[in-house]
Design an enzyme around this catalytic site. Structure first.
Site, PDB file in Angstrom:
ATOM      1  N   ASP A  62       0.861  -1.174   0.000  1.00 54.57           N
ATOM      2  CA  ASP A  62       0.000   0.000   0.000  1.00 54.57           C
ATOM      3  C   ASP A  62       0.904   1.233   0.000  1.00 54.57           C
ATOM      4  OD1 ASP A  62      -2.375   1.672   0.528  1.00 54.57           O
ATOM      5  OD2 ASP A  62      -1.534   1.832   2.553  1.00 54.57           O
ATOM      6  N   ASP A  64      -0.284   5.046   0.803  1.00 50.90           N
ATOM      7  CA  ASP A  64      -0.569   6.104   1.772  1.00 50.90           C
ATOM      8  C   ASP A  64      -0.386   5.634   3.205  1.00 50.90           C
ATOM      9  OD1 ASP A  64      -1.208   7.489  -0.485  1.00 50.90           O
ATOM     10  OD2 ASP A  64      -3.372   7.512  -0.140  1.00 50.90           O
ATOM     11  N   ALA A 170      -5.136   3.347  -4.074  1.00 53.89           N
ATOM     12  CA  ALA A 170      -6.309   4.004  -4.643  1.00 53.89           C
ATOM     13  C   ALA A 170      -5.925   5.208  -5.485  1.00 53.89           C
ATOM     14  CB  ALA A 170      -7.267   4.442  -3.523  1.00 53.89           C
ATOM     15  N   LYS A 214      -8.740  -3.817  -4.227  1.00 54.50           N
ATOM     16  CA  LYS A 214      -7.303  -4.099  -4.178  1.00 54.50           C
ATOM     17  C   LYS A 214      -7.044  -5.603  -4.217  1.00 54.50           C
ATOM     18  CE  LYS A 214      -5.358  -0.087  -1.764  1.00 54.50           C
ATOM     19  NZ  LYS A 214      -4.528   0.332  -0.613  1.00 54.50           N
TER      20      LYS A 214
END
Length: 308
Positions: A62, A64, A170, A214
């Site tokens: 991921d 962020d 995202a 995801k």
């Protein structure tokens, strides 16, 4: 005479499952990721040496608050605001969402969707090539210094073990690919924005790559690339990424929110917290790598220009 129930093609067609927007988003993201692999690049470790590639193992990170401090889309929005893509009142909305994210330590799915779709609306009508070029500039200006050294070290351990490393985020895939390339990673799975004749329409393909989307993207990429998900690893800070973390053999909570920390403890997942000031040099090699892993990885990813 009674007419038997129709068992022809129409009945079978009606029984076919309809893909969800999360599945569509995952498939589109995986297709974009594969399309941007450069088959001509040599497999290299982080020292630049050409080495063999472990073809069935990979790591998924991921972005962020896992790979990067804060939200990449907010930093991108700041850069766009500086270039007069929109006014400061629009940026204030991004700032408020970012503040809630940083203080709260977790994402609200609707907030994520709204912020990403708002960001995409700002580039509607703009050329893909222009936005990619600006993304390169904005990364250097606002993002390069916000990479967590500890998380980057974890990614490099996978590279040195010959495993491919993908970002899963995202954030729009074009920006995700820029971040991946700057970090020397294999590529990225991100939200796919629709484009026509090389310009953004302002619409998404499927939905924002978030939560279950995801996991769909990771599974789709694994099927395309021949990965064994049991040999793969995933890293995230958010409880929203539990679907992705659960899809692989080794899950690691990085800078976790409180809910993910509880889940990680309950499931005996590794926890890495770089917010405490521990040096990256002190982290250990994740167990998935093993003592006999060979070194090397693909470092690739050209910015995705869908139908450009």
């Amino acid at each position: 005479m009674a007419v038997p129930p129709d068992s022809g093609p129409a009945t079978h067609a009606a029984e076919q499952p309809v893909a969800t927007s999360a599945e569509i988003a995952g498939e589109a993201s995986a297709a974009a990721a594969v399309a941007n692999l450069d088959p001509e690049l040599a497999v290299r470790d982080t020292t630049g040496a050409v080495v063999p590639l472990d073809l069935t193992a990979a790591a998924f990170f991921d972005v962020d608050n896992t790979m990067m401090m804060g939200a990449s889309i907010f930093h991108f929005a700041r850069g766009l605001a500086a270039r007069k893509f929109f006014d400061t009142s629009d940026l204030a909305g991004f700032a408020w969402q970012q503040l809630k994210f940083r203080i709260g330590g977790r994402e609200n799915p609707q907030t994520v969707t709204n912020s990403r779709e708002s960001a995409l609306s700002f580039v509607a009508g703009r050329s893909v090539s222009e936005v990619v070029s600006l993304g390169e500039e904005i990364y250097d200006e606002l993002m390069a210094d916000r990479i967590w050294p500890g998380t980057r070290a974890l990614a490099n351990m996978h590279l040195d073990a010959g495993q491919r490393v993908w970002l899963v985020t995202a954030t729009p895939v074009e920006l995700a690919l820029i971040i991946a390339r700057r970090l020397g990673l294999t590529g990225a799975l991100g939200t796919v924005a629709e484009s026509e004749d090389g310009k953004y329409t302002g619409r998404l393909v499927g939905e924002v790559l978030h939560g279950p989307a995801k996991a769909h993207a990771v599974r789709s990429l694994a099927a395309r690339e021949g990965l064994n998900l049991r040999r793969c690893s995933a890293y995230s800070d958010s409880v929203n990424d539990v679907p992705m973390l659960s899809a692989v053999g080794t899950a690691v909570a990085v800078n976790p929110d409180s809910e993910l920390r509880d889940i990680a403890r309950a499931r005996s997942w590794e926890i890495r917290d770089f917010r405490t000031g521990r040096k990256a040099a002190k982290i250990g090699v994740p167990s998935v790598l093993g003592a006999g892993a060979v070194a090397g990885a693909v470092a690739a990813g050209l910015a995705y220009r869908r139908r450009a």
